[in-house]
Scaffold this motif. Structure first.
Motif, PDB file in Angstrom:
ATOM      1  N   THR A  31       0.830  -1.208   0.000  1.00 58.16           N
ATOM      2  CA  THR A  31       0.000   0.000   0.000  1.00 58.16           C
ATOM      3  C   THR A  31       0.861   1.252   0.000  1.00 58.16           C
ATOM      4  OG1 THR A  31      -1.759  -1.178   1.158  1.00 58.16           O
ATOM      5  CG2 THR A  31      -1.837   1.222   1.229  1.00 58.16           C
ATOM      6  N   ARG A  45      -5.548   1.086  -1.912  1.00 57.76           N
ATOM      7  CA  ARG A  45      -6.286   0.265  -0.943  1.00 57.76           C
ATOM      8  C   ARG A  45      -6.348  -1.192  -1.378  1.00 57.76           C
ATOM      9  NH1 ARG A  45     -10.416   4.645  -0.062  1.00 57.76           N
ATOM     10  NH2 ARG A  45     -11.504   3.650  -1.788  1.00 57.76           N
ATOM     11  N   THR A  46      -6.201  -1.456  -2.660  1.00 57.42           N
ATOM     12  CA  THR A  46      -6.208  -2.827  -3.186  1.00 57.42           C
ATOM     13  C   THR A  46      -4.931  -3.062  -4.001  1.00 57.42           C
ATOM     14  OG1 THR A  46      -7.516  -2.069  -5.079  1.00 57.42           O
ATOM     15  CG2 THR A  46      -8.731  -3.058  -3.238  1.00 57.42           C
ATOM     16  N   ARG A  49      -4.277  -5.862  -6.727  1.00 54.31           N
ATOM     17  CA  ARG A  49      -4.714  -5.694  -8.123  1.00 54.31           C
ATOM     18  C   ARG A  49      -3.605  -5.071  -8.972  1.00 54.31           C
ATOM     19  NH1 ARG A  49     -10.928  -3.556  -7.515  1.00 54.31           N
ATOM     20  NH2 ARG A  49     -11.745  -5.537  -6.768  1.00 54.31           N
TER      21      ARG A  49
END
Length: 143
Positions: A31, A45-46, A49
């Motif tokens: 992050t 936040r992801t 991916r």
């Protein structure tokens, strides 16, 4: 979008992905690395991916080579972790949690064991025993 704009966009994506990969290899969280590389907080936040796909794998390999990483260096770190100790009172004792993690990683790197985190209830463990060892007396493979 003009060809020049497409080229600049592709360059920006390459720059960000390489910066993120380098930051992760240097020890930052995924992050924090994503934010540092210029991804939006929402994208950060992801981070998984952002890390998927062959392009990012190639970027991670490039960043690892730049930082002096090699298969030998990785093997040395795993081998050291397999001998980890911790201080309990005034005694050095084996750190079994670290050693077990290193043994799992070594087995996975060697292709002897693969842990499938996508298994429905508990992780599926697949163990490949070389044919010569299966009946060597070191393994009890009775049904």
């Amino acid at each position: 979008m003009t060809k020049r704009e497409q080229r600049e966009l592709r360059y920006e994506k390459d720059r960000r992905s390489l910066k993120m990969a380098t930051s992760i290899i240097e020890g930052s969280s995924a992050t924090a690395s994503a934010i540092e590389a210029g991804y939006s907080p929402r994208q950060a936040r992801t981070p998984y991916r952002l890390l998927q796909g062959p392009e990012m794998r190639r970027r991670m390999q490039m960043a690892l080579k730049r930082s002096g990483g090699s298969i030998e260096a990785i093997a040395e770190v795993v081998a050291d972790a397999m001998e980890a100790t911790k201080l309990e009172g005034s005694f050095q004792t084996p750190d079994h949690k670290v050693r077990l993690g290193a043994a799992k990683l070594a087995a996975e790197l060697l292709g002897v064991m693969r842990i499938d985190p996508a298994a429905p209830s508990a992780p599926e463990v697949i163990i490949n025993i070389p044919p010569g060892l299966a009946n060597s007396g070191r393994w009890n493979l009775r049904d």
